[in-house]
Design a protein around this motif. Structure first.
Motif, PDB file in Angstrom:
ATOM      1  N   UNK A 241       0.806  -1.249  -0.213  1.00  0.00           N
ATOM      2  CA  UNK A 241      -0.179   0.286  -0.531  1.00  0.00           C
ATOM      3  C   UNK A 241       0.710   1.193  -0.234  1.00  0.00           C
ATOM      4  N   UNK A 242       1.961   1.323   0.226  1.00  0.00           N
ATOM      5  CA  UNK A 242       3.229   1.667   1.079  1.00  0.00           C
ATOM      6  C   UNK A 242       3.353   2.511  -0.938  1.00  0.00           C
ATOM      7  N   UNK A 243       3.594   1.284  -1.293  1.00  0.00           N
ATOM      8  CA  UNK A 243       4.037   1.358  -2.517  1.00  0.00           C
ATOM      9  C   UNK A 243       3.664   2.229  -3.070  1.00  0.00           C
ATOM     10  N   UNK A 244       1.923   1.805  -3.142  1.00  0.00           N
ATOM     11  CA  UNK A 244       1.461   2.298  -4.049  1.00  0.00           C
ATOM     12  C   UNK A 244       0.878   3.487  -3.962  1.00  0.00           C
ATOM     13  N   UNK A 245       0.878   4.193  -2.757  1.00  0.00           N
ATOM     14  CA  UNK A 245       0.831   5.673  -2.329  1.00  0.00           C
ATOM     15  C   UNK A 245       1.851   6.230  -3.190  1.00  0.00           C
ATOM     16  N   UNK A 246       2.260   6.215  -3.202  1.00  0.00           N
ATOM     17  CA  UNK A 246       4.049   7.421  -3.333  1.00  0.00           C
ATOM     18  C   UNK A 246       3.532   7.894  -4.968  1.00  0.00           C
ATOM     19  N   UNK A 247       3.166   9.071  -5.543  1.00  0.00           N
ATOM     20  CA  UNK A 247       3.282   9.458  -7.162  1.00  0.00           C
ATOM     21  C   UNK A 247       5.312   9.190  -7.442  1.00  0.00           C
ATOM     22  N   UNK A 248       4.971   8.545  -9.025  1.00  0.00           N
ATOM     23  CA  UNK A 248       5.867   8.597  -9.635  1.00  0.00           C
ATOM     24  C   UNK A 248       6.869   9.490  -9.746  1.00  0.00           C
ATOM     25  N   UNK A 249       6.274  10.549 -10.277  1.00  0.00           N
ATOM     26  CA  UNK A 249       7.471  11.946 -10.026  1.00  0.00           C
ATOM     27  C   UNK A 249       8.797  11.755  -8.667  1.00  0.00           C
ATOM     28  N   UNK A 250       7.451  11.464  -7.454  1.00  0.00           N
ATOM     29  CA  UNK A 250       8.564  11.703  -6.181  1.00  0.00           C
ATOM     30  C   UNK A 250       9.668  10.970  -6.135  1.00  0.00           C
ATOM     31  N   UNK A 251       8.505   9.311  -6.138  1.00  0.00           N
ATOM     32  CA  UNK A 251       9.444   7.976  -6.752  1.00  0.00           C
ATOM     33  C   UNK A 251      10.498   8.004  -7.398  1.00  0.00           C
TER      34      UNK A 251
END
Length: 244
Positions: A62-72
């Motif tokens: 869930x944490x991995x899914x919640x991070x916006x890709x541009x921030x990731x």
């Protein structure tokens, strides 16, 4: 900008996009498929029931899914440099693409596997089948059409992510759209790139849908190519008549 100039820029960028998406898809399937299976197997009532492990794994996903890709992308720069030696280029972009897609795909796998009829699992268990046998012979085969649809959805999402990666030096079509369409105000060029992405996504969706439909009748197709081109094998009564 002339059409010839556009082509000279677009062909290499297209292969870069397909390259980064292809690598990310392979890594996503290799890692995300087992993660999705463990989400099901370790959950309450699962074959490997371990609720604390299931909850921890669920939180991580869930944490991995919640991070916006541009921030990731930015957050993973040190890790990307450690893996490929650089944070720029399409090879580097494949790293955050895979990391961002793994939890997304894992949830899709979980949903697909949960849809398998529990009666089939119980039947294999009653015959003494091990957990690995149930996964290999029942869960994965029965969930295969849904898993193919999940892979298709993931690949299309990765194409969208790859365009975002292009804005921070990830290469590919997104990089062209940003450098020429946005920074140099080449609006026509930008729309040509958008049209190409639409065509790529449409083709992939059609292929994925066709394979998923064929797999729902997989016993009727003698080869992998038959899944795409419909070379269906006669079955049932026709086979019995042929034997006579």
């Amino acid at each position: 900008m002339t059409w010839d100039q556009m082509q000279d820029l677009m062909w290499p960028a297209t292969w870069e996009t397909l390259g980064m998406v292809g690598i990310a898809t392979a890594a996503t399937i290799v890692i995300g498929l087992p993660v999705g299976l463990f989400l099901v197997l370790t959950d309450k009532g699962g074959l490997l029931q371990n609720v604390p492990v299931a909850r921890v794994l669920g939180v991580i996903v869930n944490v991995g899914r919640s991070i916006p890709f541009i921030i990731l992308i930015v957050a993973l720069i040190p890790f990307t440099r450690w893996v490929v030696g650089t944070s720029l280029g399409w090879q580097a972009a494949a790293v955050p693409l895979a990391v961002g897609a793994i939890p997304f795909f894992a949830r899709l796998v979980e949903t697909s596997v949960r849809e398998v009829d529990g009666g089939l699992v119980e039947a294999v268990q009653s015959m003494g089948g091990s957990t690995w046998t149930i996964v290999r012979k029942t869960l994965l085969p029965e969930a295969l059409p849904a898993l193919v649809a999940s892979v298709t959805t993931t690949v299309i999402a990765l194409i969208g992510y790859s365009a975002m990666a292009g804005t921070v030096g990830g290469g590919g079509l997104g990089d062209l759209a940003y450098r020429y369409g946005y920074l140099r105000f080449q609006t026509t060029f930008m729309w040509v790139i958008v049209a190409e992405l639409v065509v790529i996504v449409t083709i992939l969706q059609l292929i994925g849908d066709r394979i998923a439909r064929r797999l729902s009748h997989r016993g009727s197709y003698p080869s992998p190519l038959g899944l795409l081109f419909g070379s269906r094998r006669r079955g049932g009564a026709d086979d019995e008549l042929a034997s006579h």
